[in-house]
Design a protein around this motif. Structure first.
Motif, PDB file in Angstrom:
ATOM      1  N   GLU B 344      10.893  25.043  50.714  1.00 13.83           N
ATOM      2  CA  GLU B 344      11.382  24.986  52.092  1.00 13.83           C
ATOM      3  C   GLU B 344      11.702  26.363  52.657  1.00 13.83           C
ATOM      4  O   GLU B 344      12.277  26.480  53.740  1.00 13.83           O
ATOM      5  CB  GLU B 344      12.608  24.072  52.167  1.00 13.83           C
ATOM      6  N   HIS B 376       3.449  23.168  53.128  1.00 14.38           N
ATOM      7  CA  HIS B 376       3.254  23.019  54.563  1.00 14.38           C
ATOM      8  C   HIS B 376       2.921  24.350  55.239  1.00 14.38           C
ATOM      9  O   HIS B 376       3.369  24.621  56.364  1.00 14.38           O
ATOM     10  CB  HIS B 376       4.504  22.409  55.189  1.00 14.38           C
ATOM     11  N   ARG B 444      -2.539  17.818  61.074  1.00 15.78           N
ATOM     12  CA  ARG B 444      -1.997  19.182  61.214  1.00 15.78           C
ATOM     13  C   ARG B 444      -3.069  20.199  60.851  1.00 15.78           C
ATOM     14  O   ARG B 444      -3.814  20.007  59.887  1.00 15.78           O
ATOM     15  CB  ARG B 444      -0.804  19.348  60.271  1.00 15.78           C
ATOM     16  N   GLU B 487       5.339  23.371  63.422  1.00 18.86           N
ATOM     17  CA  GLU B 487       4.949  22.345  62.448  1.00 18.86           C
ATOM     18  C   GLU B 487       5.836  22.427  61.203  1.00 18.86           C
ATOM     19  O   GLU B 487       6.196  21.410  60.632  1.00 18.86           O
ATOM     20  CB  GLU B 487       3.472  22.519  62.061  1.00 18.86           C
ATOM     21  N   LYS B 490       9.179  20.937  62.059  1.00 23.36           N
ATOM     22  CA  LYS B 490       9.095  19.465  62.074  1.00 23.36           C
ATOM     23  C   LYS B 490       9.115  18.925  60.651  1.00 23.36           C
ATOM     24  O   LYS B 490       9.765  17.924  60.352  1.00 23.36           O
ATOM     25  CB  LYS B 490       7.784  19.019  62.755  1.00 23.36           C
ATOM     26  N   TRP B 491       8.403  19.602  59.792  1.00 24.69           N
ATOM     27  CA  TRP B 491       8.314  19.175  58.384  1.00 24.69           C
ATOM     28  C   TRP B 491       9.678  19.258  57.707  1.00 24.69           C
ATOM     29  O   TRP B 491      10.097  18.337  57.004  1.00 24.69           O
ATOM     30  CB  TRP B 491       7.291  20.044  57.672  1.00 24.69           C
ATOM     31  N   ALA B 493      12.527  19.107  59.193  1.00 22.53           N
ATOM     32  CA  ALA B 493      13.377  18.061  59.765  1.00 22.53           C
ATOM     33  C   ALA B 493      13.076  16.705  59.114  1.00 22.53           C
ATOM     34  O   ALA B 493      13.988  15.948  58.784  1.00 22.53           O
ATOM     35  CB  ALA B 493      13.157  18.000  61.270  1.00 22.53           C
ATOM     36  N   SER B 494      11.801  16.428  58.903  1.00 22.44           N
ATOM     37  CA  SER B 494      11.432  15.134  58.314  1.00 22.44           C
ATOM     38  C   SER B 494      11.901  15.061  56.857  1.00 22.44           C
ATOM     39  O   SER B 494      12.356  14.020  56.391  1.00 22.44           O
ATOM     40  CB  SER B 494       9.932  14.899  58.412  1.00 22.44           C
ATOM     41  N   ARG B 495      11.832  16.171  56.145  1.00 23.69           N
ATOM     42  CA  ARG B 495      12.308  16.186  54.752  1.00 23.69           C
ATOM     43  C   ARG B 495      13.814  15.972  54.704  1.00 23.69           C
ATOM     44  O   ARG B 495      14.330  15.280  53.825  1.00 23.69           O
ATOM     45  CB  ARG B 495      11.955  17.520  54.084  1.00 23.69           C
ATOM     46  N   LYS B 496      14.480  16.562  55.688  1.00 23.12           N
ATOM     47  CA  LYS B 496      15.934  16.423  55.740  1.00 23.12           C
ATOM     48  C   LYS B 496      16.295  14.959  55.991  1.00 23.12           C
ATOM     49  O   LYS B 496      17.208  14.416  55.368  1.00 23.12           O
ATOM     50  CB  LYS B 496      16.461  17.306  56.876  1.00 23.12           C
ATOM     51  N   ARG B 497      15.552  14.337  56.900  1.00 29.43           N
ATOM     52  CA  ARG B 497      15.809  12.919  57.207  1.00 29.43           C
ATOM     53  C   ARG B 497      15.576  12.054  55.974  1.00 29.43           C
ATOM     54  O   ARG B 497      16.331  11.145  55.666  1.00 29.43           O
ATOM     55  CB  ARG B 497      14.894  12.456  58.336  1.00 29.43           C
ATOM     56  N   ASN B 498      14.489  12.348  55.273  1.00 28.68           N
ATOM     57  CA  ASN B 498      14.141  11.541  54.098  1.00 28.68           C
ATOM     58  C   ASN B 498      15.177  11.670  52.980  1.00 28.68           C
ATOM     59  O   ASN B 498      15.367  10.759  52.194  1.00 28.68           O
ATOM     60  CB  ASN B 498      12.765  11.926  53.573  1.00 28.68           C
TER      61      ASN B 498
END
Lengths: 576, 499
Positions: B344, B376, B444, B487, B490-491, B493-498
């Motif tokens: 990250e 990513h 992407r 991008e 966004k990635w 953020a999505s990892r954080k959500r998961n």
């Protein structure tokens, strides 16, 4: 409607270009008299009937981006007129203007029968202008949303898949194609979708899906004029796959959907050759290859025409024999190839074609002496002698080749120029330039009808011999500008006469726009050879500046940077 | 002739003490320079002072040891070795801070070679000395037992009896009977080389573990920049409409639209991504900056126009145009170093250019694949000058992503629209055609390939191309950097959500 700006809607009104009867007042098209209109309508009706007959009575358009004739008929005169203008620009690949004209059509005739078609073509113009996202979101999707029952909606669904594929959005493309295949399995769009889908399966090597699609195209898809090619390709691919994986009968069945009985054996052999070659080249699968070869040969024997004594029957039997020989050749079974040809010759008698094929195979195996023995058996002795000469040339036995051609010269006096040309070409191959030039000079006298050809050959031979002055003299007499000028310039450069070369390149720049960028680059290189560093740099920069889109600009740019460490190359352009 | 007495005294005791303290400080500064990823002013100042002190320390010791009252050869060479290490690192540090990347790279390589040779000399000297001591001890012991036989004669039986397994002793049994000294030297060379390589690898890996990339914190919108519009004159339009027209006609209510745009439109939003304050990206950090990292590879000229030219200009332009924080200088990393960035905290984009070959090993290909797919990342490829490079780049990508095909990137793709709407693809010279190619994974773009030397348009002289072309090149560069960072954000953020 999506994709139609309001400014465009008013533009027609602003200019007052629409009158009471609905005729567009375009500058290049005035109102036509009634009689002319009627004539035009009759012509259209006649054309419609003719095309309907050609299509077997069907009035459905075969291509996805064409409006069916029955729907053309439903359009009003004014609509047809506007759509024709747009179509004209579309055919001319003037995408921007075509886009504007389709947009105008949609603005003016929103409720027309041709509106979904106009929207589809508007989207296709966007695709050509490399605005694929706009095409999908504002074009194809609008067709589906506003006119879901129209034939264009099916086409739009397919084009969405194609656009996604072109953008590299593989997953979305697959979904779109699958939707077309599920919802309209018999439509031409489904055939095209299946073909594209097959291509996508190549990326992730999804052989299961690929086989499914090939089978769909081969066995289930209705064959129309437009889908025929896709189905034929699929059947051949499926057959090749079956042959490679020991399913000979399935492969033949796939091909039988496309080819009728007389063509089938030829097509089976043409398809089987590639997998057969791969199998026998692989030591692990060689046995499988040999088995496939035997299977194919046995199948061909079973398909062999009945024996007969007529010439037609003999010819048919020979053709069949050639197929067996081709299979054995692909399987690298030399003994069986020779045996097959010998059998054809012994059973059906000597024939130049059979002898020629046999000898060609022998030549491909470097058995030149045996090949020449077969050529000597030719009924057409002159042709046999020519082939003997060719085989000697292939073997680099130039003296023998010349002797063979000279023998033909004595036999075939009427075609003397042909044999002289062969002799001269052989002398050139042997690097005996003086002898070759002597023959060409003789040809210049004896065959004035082909003077241009002999002048060029003489000049090229002089150039190869390093006699540049003489070469230039002959090139100057040729009329194929700018090729002769470029050759003359090359000769001058070889003689270190750089100024003359630059003048000649300059004439190419001025007189041949297609070769101008290349010639300018050559001026740079010639100046460099002459030691004029600054002039060379200027010439290279001129290439970048004047022809920024040409690949020569790339070469000039790189040369300036690498050799002279100059970064200001004055190029630059856009993909507009 | 008698040598004149030296005017330089021997070093006092406090000098030894001070040097020991300085050595500790120097090691700390060196470690922080190598392994601490963030740059603070105070830390850089401390490092600069510490490294600069190397000059007087090295000079003092050289003077004492070479011109001192009791100079010994060992002390001389010892001081020279110490001075070499200090001055080499000082030069490297200076070149890095002056952004002389090519010089730093050269210094790094040459310095390592020099260090290897110096170390080798010391190793040979030490082994030779140890061997001599053991030989002397053996002879003395032998002389005590049998004084007459202590003469230097070659007695095979005596040698065999004296054989040991001590590697410093040339008489060790595994060096053989013949050419024992040569065998010992070869063994020492091999062992030293292996040890040196391992140490260098260890330090490079240790350094890479701490290599972090942090985006600038903040937020913004992924939107197209507003076009500047200035309405100069409002013309009242009149329409004459024929009510009997056969055309379906609907007059738009244009008169109701009041055109009052009399000022130039201004940016109404921040260029970035996320909800944070200021231009930046969600998932970034306060000390984070947008960095421009060039990828080093073997076989070609990865460093074409590298340094203060093109890359820096682009980075500066990016900072000015987006108001995001950018690094002061550009950097380069080898493909192996790319592996060392944690998942990250890896660079969202790396730049790769050149005009010759690209020779990558299988492990490098694997690192690149992992960088693109698992970290990513994104590669920004730029053809620096030949059709050959075009084929090389495509070949490389075929190896990195065998299941992804390159496609032409549409003009209305996000990368060509945000923040700048590009009406065309600009290029300096069409080395690899006129189409930008993209490799897309799950929607992407993991690789953007520019075929026409965009880097040359970023240079100070812009390669002499027209202003609209180089301006478009800057805009395209901005779009690509922004796309990669967005991008990545966004990635994150999505990892954080998961999680």
């Amino acid at each position: 409607m999506a994709g139609i700006p309001k400014t465009q809607q008013v533009s027609q009104v602003e200019r007052g270009s629409v009158d009471r009867s609905g005729w567009s007042r375009q500058p290049d098209c005035r109102r036509q008299p009634t009689s002319r209109r009627r004539t035009w309508s009759w012509r259209l009706a006649g054309l419609t009937c003719l095309l309907m007959l050609l299509n077997g009575g069907g009035a459905v358009a075969e291509r996805l981006d064409e409006l069916p004739l029955d729907r053309w008929k439903e359009l009003r005169e004014v609509e047809r007129y506007q759509l024709n203008i747009a179509e004209k620009y579309y055919r001319e690949k003037n995408w921007k203007v075509a886009l504007a004209e389709y947009e105008k059509f949609l603005t003016l005739y929103e409720r027309s029968v041709g509106a979904p078609y106009g929207q589809l073509k508007w989207s296709l113009c966007q695709v050509q202008l490399r605005k694929l996202n706009t095409a999908i979101k504002e074009g194809f999707q609008s067709v589906i949303d506003y006119w879901p029952e129209s034939p264009e909606a099916i086409a739009a669904a397919y084009y969405i898949g194609q656009s996604y594929k072109d953008m590299g959005e593989v997953r979305k493309a697959k979904t779109a194609y699958q939707a077309v295949l599920d919802e309209h399995p018999q439509h031409l769009a489904a055939a095209l979708a299946a073909v594209d889908f097959v291509d996508l399966t190549m990326i992730d090597d999804d052989i299961k899906k690929r086989l499914e699609l090939w089978k769909l195209l081969t066995f289930e898809m209705p064959r129309t004029r437009e889908s025929q090619r896709a189905c034929e390709t699929a059947s051949r691919s499926l057959a090749a796959y079956d042959f490679e994986f020991a399913a000979f009968d399935e492969g033949v069945a796939a091909l039988a959907t496309t080819y009728s009985e007389p063509q089938l054996p030829t097509q089976v052999v043409s398809v089987v050759r590639a997998p057969l070659g791969r199998l026998v080249a692989d030591d692990k699968r060689r046995l499988q290859g040999e088995k496939l070869a035997d299977q194919t040969a046995a199948w061909l024997q079973a398909q062999a025409p009945a024996a007969g004594t007529t010439d037609e029957a003999k010819q048919a039997a020979r053709q069949h024999g050639y197929l067996v020989a081709d299979v054995r050749t692909a399987a690298r079974e030399a003994e069986q190839v020779a045996e097959t040809y010998e059998q054809i010759l012994s059973k059906l008698g000597n024939d130049d074609e059979t002898l020629g094929r046999y000898a060609a195979w022998l030549r491909s195996n470097s058995q030149f002496a045996e090949a020449r023995r077969q050529y000597a058996r030719f009924t057409d002795a002159i042709e046999g002698q020519r082939l003997i000469g060719d085989s000697f040339r292939q073997e680099q036995n130039y003296d023998a080749a010349i002797s063979a051609y000279q023998a033909n010269l004595a036999r075939d006096v009427e075609n003397g120029a042909r044999w002289h040309e062969q002799i001269a070409a052989t002398y050139r191959s042997a690097k005996k330039y003086n002898e070759a030039i002597a023959v060409y000079e003789q040809l210049l006298k004896s065959d004035p009808q082909q003077t241009e050809k002999w002048l060029w050959a003489t000049a090229t031979t002089y150039r190869d011999a390093g006699k540049y002055k003489e070469a230039i003299g002959y090139y100057r007499q040729c009329n194929n500008f700018p090729n002769n000028y470029s050759e003359m310039a090359a000769c001058h450069r070889a003689m270190k006469d750089y100024q003359e070369a630059i003048i000649l390149y300059g004439q190419i720049v001025g007189g041949a726009p297609n070769s101008a960028a290349w010639a300018m680059l050559q001026i740079g290189h010639t100046q460099e050879q002459a030691g004029n560093k600054e002039l060379a740099i200027k010439a290279f920069q001129q290439v970048c500046k004047s022809y920024p889109k040409a690949s020569y600009a790339s070469q000039a740019h790189a040369h300036l940077q690498n050799k002279y460490k100059i970064t200001v190359t004055l190029g630059g352009g856009t993909d507009k | 002739m008698q040598k004149p007495p030296s005017t330089v005294p021997t070093p006092p005791r406090w000098a030894y003490l001070l040097t020991a303290v300085y050595s500790l400080v120097w090691l700390a500064a060196w470690a922080s320079w190598l392994w601490v990823p963030w740059e603070r002013m105070w830390l850089v100042a401390l490092q600069t002072i510490t490294f600069a002190c190397a000059l007087p320390v090295a000079s003092g010791w050289l003077l004492w040891c070479w011109r001192g009252a009791n100079p010994s050869r060992v002390n001389r060479f010892l001081s020279a070795t110490g001075a070499y290490v200090l001055l080499w690192q000082l030069a490297l540090f200076s070149a890095g801070h002056l952004a002389w990347s090519a010089a730093a790279s050269l210094l790094g390589r040459l310095g390592t070679v020099g260090l290897f040779l110096i170390g080798l000399s010391w190793t040979i000297w030490a082994i030779d000395r140890a061997g001599q001591r053991r030989e002397l001890a053996r002879r003395l012991a032998h002389a005590e037992q049998r004084p007459l036989e202590a003469m230097p004669t070659h007695d095979a039986g005596a040698d065999a009896a004296a054989r040991t397994s001590d590697p410093l002793d040339p008489q060790a049994w595994y060096y053989g009977r013949h050419n024992a000294k040569l065998n010992q030297s070869i063994t020492a060379l091999g062992a030293y080389s292996i040890a040196f390589v391992l140490i260098v690898l260890f330090f490079s890996q240790l350094g890479g573990c701490r290599d972090l990339y942090e985006m600038p914190a903040g937020g913004g919108q992924q939107q197209q920049l507003a076009q500047t519009v200035k309405v100069q004159k409002i013309i009242k339009k009149k329409f004459v409409v024929n009510p009997f027209s056969a055309i379906s006609f609907k007059v738009p209510p244009i008169d109701e639209v009041k055109l009052q745009l009399t000022e130039i439109t201004e940016h109404a939003y921040t260029v970035g991504y996320g909800a944070g304050a200021g231009a930046g990206f969600a998932g970034g950090s306060k000390q984070g900056k947008v960095r421009f990292i060039r990828l080093e590879y073997a076989g070609g000229d990865w460093d074409q126009d590298f340094g203060i030219g093109a890359d820096v200009n682009m980075l500066v332009e990016y900072g000015v145009r987006t108001s995001q924080k950018v690094a002061e200088r550009t950097e380069s990393r080898t493909i192996a170093q790319l592996k060392s960035f944690p998942a990250e905290k890896s660079p969202p984009m790396v730049y790769l250019t050149g005009q010759r070959n690209i020779s990558l090993s299988d492990s490098e290909i694997k690192v690149l694949r992992e960088y693109l797919l698992e970290k990513h990342g994104m590669i920004f490829g730029d053809n620096g000058g030949s059709g050959h490079f075009h084929n090389q780049f495509l070949g490389m990508m075929r190896r990195v992503l065998p299941n992804v095909r390159p496609t032409r990137i549409p003009l209305d793709d996000t990368i060509h629209r945000i923040p700048y709407q590009l009406p065309f693809l600009p290029y300096v010279a069409p080395h690899g055609g006129k189409d930008a190619l993209g490799w897309r994974v799950d929607g992407r773009l993991v690789c953007y390939y520019h075929p026409g030397d965009i880097g040359d348009a970023w240079t100070d002289d812009h390669s002499g191309v027209a202003p609209e072309v180089y301006e478009a090149c800057y805009q395209l560069g901005t779009n690509i950097i922004f796309y990669a960072h967005t991008e990545y954000s966004k990635w994150l953020a999505s990892r954080k959500r998961n999680k």
